[in-house]
Enzyme design. Structure first.
Site, PDB file in Angstrom:
ATOM      1  N   GLU A  85     109.768  47.825  -0.309  1.00 46.98           N
ATOM      2  CA  GLU A  85     109.682  47.018  -1.434  1.00 46.98           C
ATOM      3  C   GLU A  85     108.523  47.387  -2.135  1.00 46.98           C
ATOM      4  OE1 GLU A  85     106.964  43.241  -2.249  1.00 46.98           O
ATOM      5  OE2 GLU A  85     108.313  43.007  -0.530  1.00 46.98           O
ATOM      6  N   HIS A  86     107.347  47.703  -1.568  1.00 46.54           N
ATOM      7  CA  HIS A  86     106.065  48.259  -2.017  1.00 46.54           C
ATOM      8  C   HIS A  86     106.166  49.419  -2.888  1.00 46.54           C
ATOM      9  CE1 HIS A  86     102.384  45.980  -0.072  1.00 46.54           C
ATOM     10  NE2 HIS A  86     103.353  45.370   0.083  1.00 46.54           N
TER      11      HIS A  86
ATOM     12  N   GLU B 149      96.828  45.068   5.001  1.00 45.75           N
ATOM     13  CA  GLU B 149      97.521  44.069   4.953  1.00 45.75           C
ATOM     14  C   GLU B 149      98.114  43.265   6.093  1.00 45.75           C
ATOM     15  OE1 GLU B 149     101.820  42.221   2.765  1.00 45.75           O
ATOM     16  OE2 GLU B 149     100.803  44.081   1.969  1.00 45.75           O
TER      17      GLU B 149
ATOM     18  N   HIS C 180     109.909  45.661   3.884  1.00 35.64           N
ATOM     19  CA  HIS C 180     108.662  45.487   3.226  1.00 35.64           C
ATOM     20  C   HIS C 180     108.042  46.695   2.689  1.00 35.64           C
ATOM     21  CE1 HIS C 180     104.328  44.517   3.301  1.00 35.64           C
ATOM     22  NE2 HIS C 180     104.722  43.676   2.662  1.00 35.64           N
TER      23      HIS C 180
END
Length: 431
Positions: free
Chosen positions: A70-71, A143, A67
């Site tokens: 991906e960012h 997040e 993840h």
């Protein structure tokens, strides 16, 4: 180039593997205004232990790294953000990471070839520095904290933690604050160079486009100098026992009514291709028959005030794991679980309804045909299935071949009380 034609749903598909191993699929959709593309890698949050490209020793990376990566893909060496050029071209772009894959996508009505070139280019241009990685940690930490306060997210992951003892599916996709603060640029590059190799990726394109032009655009944009990985990436995971981890997990949050997830851990795993697709289709029909609105069980729970209209049951299927998850809200989750168990035992003894089976099967056929008009559904599900050696165009053929006896057999094999767990979020009592 290979051309695949499905006469049942009247669709055709063009396929080619490029020199560096990238698998490219194109599905023409005449008359559709929107065009859509997704570039995905077979790398998700579950992939934490592997042998990196060019090395011989296995490593274990920090939770949440897929993840995190991906960012970081959107930040380019020239200081620009990859989203900016998509906006300039009038396209909508996004990305997502789940347990098993990471995908980068866009939809556009114009400037499609320019957007496609940009998609391939930025995903093949990693840029990680100490400075930009440290900056991202604070963003992702926020997040993670947001999801920590999300009762729906917590009740779901607690159900996974109750079902799975060792498999990484019980770990939050984004990791936790402690794990992401340990991530380094070197670790990101190891993951990128291993899993973002074109031979581990799929590009799917759909729309009213010229087939030759599409493949020419892809080949021009593709970084052919990237060395292809021969064979499969060596990944490691602990063997998951058949037994569940625990029967229940209960937590308290700021909610107005108790929330629950009831899970049935599947023992029938490590399938691929049509065998896996068939199990998924049979299980989907079975869940519709038992849990969907209008079913005997659903009506009983709703009419007796035990659940509201959020009640839902569905099957979730991957190669290494699968489970049925029933979610909802109600004042007495334990009673709901008991009634579900009673109905399942009743169906095992007395049998299911053939009329209900035919209705659920026809509904699935109708839904699939309807979804074939959705660019997003076709593209995102195609790549997800392809990583499991499934062609989504085979779905209707497999669905039509399912028999009533298949569903009854699945009922007896899958819904076992010893594999059942419950996750509950209770309201915090007022002082």
């Amino acid at each position: 180039m290979e051309k695949i034609v499905n006469n049942i749903i009247k669709e055709e598909l063009y396929f080619e593997t490029l020199e560096n191993g990238l698998k490219v699929y194109f599905m023409p959709k005449k008359g559709f205004i929107k065009k859509y593309a997704v570039l995905a890698t077979d790398f998700g949050s579950n992939d934490l232990e592997f042998i990196p490209k060019g090395e011989n020793e296995r490593i274990k990376v920090n939770e949440g790294i897929a993840h995190f990566l991906e960012h970081k893909m959107f930040e380019q060496p020239d200081g620009k953000n990859a989203f900016d050029l998509f906006s300039k071209y009038g396209a909508n772009a996004n990305a997502f990471t789940n347990f098993n894959m990471t995908a980068y996508l866009f939809s556009a009505t114009e400037n499609f070839n320019e957007c496609l070139t940009h998609l391939i280019d930025y995903v093949q241009t990693p840029y990680y520095t100490d400075e930009n990685v440290e900056k991202e940690k604070g963003i992702i930490a926020q997040e993670i904290k947001m999801y920590d306060d999300d009762a729906n997210w917590q009740v779901y992951f607690n159900a996974l933690k109750a079902m799975y003892q060792k498999h990484n599916v019980k770990i939050d996709i984004a990791g936790d604050v402690e794990s992401i603060y340990k991530i380094t640029p070197e670790e990101l590059y190891k993951c990128y160079n291993t899993f973002y190799n074109p031979s581990n990726m799929i590009l799917f394109i759909i729309g009213d486009l010229d087939q030759k032009e599409v493949f020419e655009t892809v080949k021009k944009a593709n970084h052919t100098e990237i060395e292809k990985i021969e064979g499969k990436i060596t990944r490691f995971s602990e063997k998951e026992p058949k037994e569940i981890a625990c029967k229940e997990i209960v937590e308290k949050y700021q909610v107005s009514m108790p929330m629950f997830n009831i899970g049935y851990k599947d023992e029938d795993i490590n399938l691929r291709g049509k065998e896996l697709l068939r199990k998924e289709v049979v299980s989907d029909i079975l869940c519709d028959m038992i849990f969907k609105t209008g079913s005997e069980l659903n009506d009983y729970l709703y009419m007796n005030g035990l659940v509201n209209d959020s009640f839902y049951g569905g099957f979730y299927s991957e190669v290494e794991y699968a489970f049925t998850l029933i979610s909802g809200e109600g004042k007495d989750p334990y009673k709901v679980k008991d009634i579900i168990s009673e109905y399942i035992e009743k169906y095992k003894k007395e049998g299911l309804s053939k009329e209900s089976f035919e209705r659920a099967k026809k509904k699935k056929i109708g839904e699939f045909i309807k979804y074939m008009d959705s660019m997003e559904f076709i593209a995102n599900n195609f790549v997800s299935y392809a990583f499991k050696d499934i062609n989504i165009l085979d779905y209707l053929e497999v669905l039509k071949d399912v028999k009533f006896e298949d569903v009854e057999e699945r009922l007896n094999k899958h819904f076992k009380e010893e594999n059942c767990v419950i996750s509950i979020i209770e309201p915090i009592e007022s002082m």
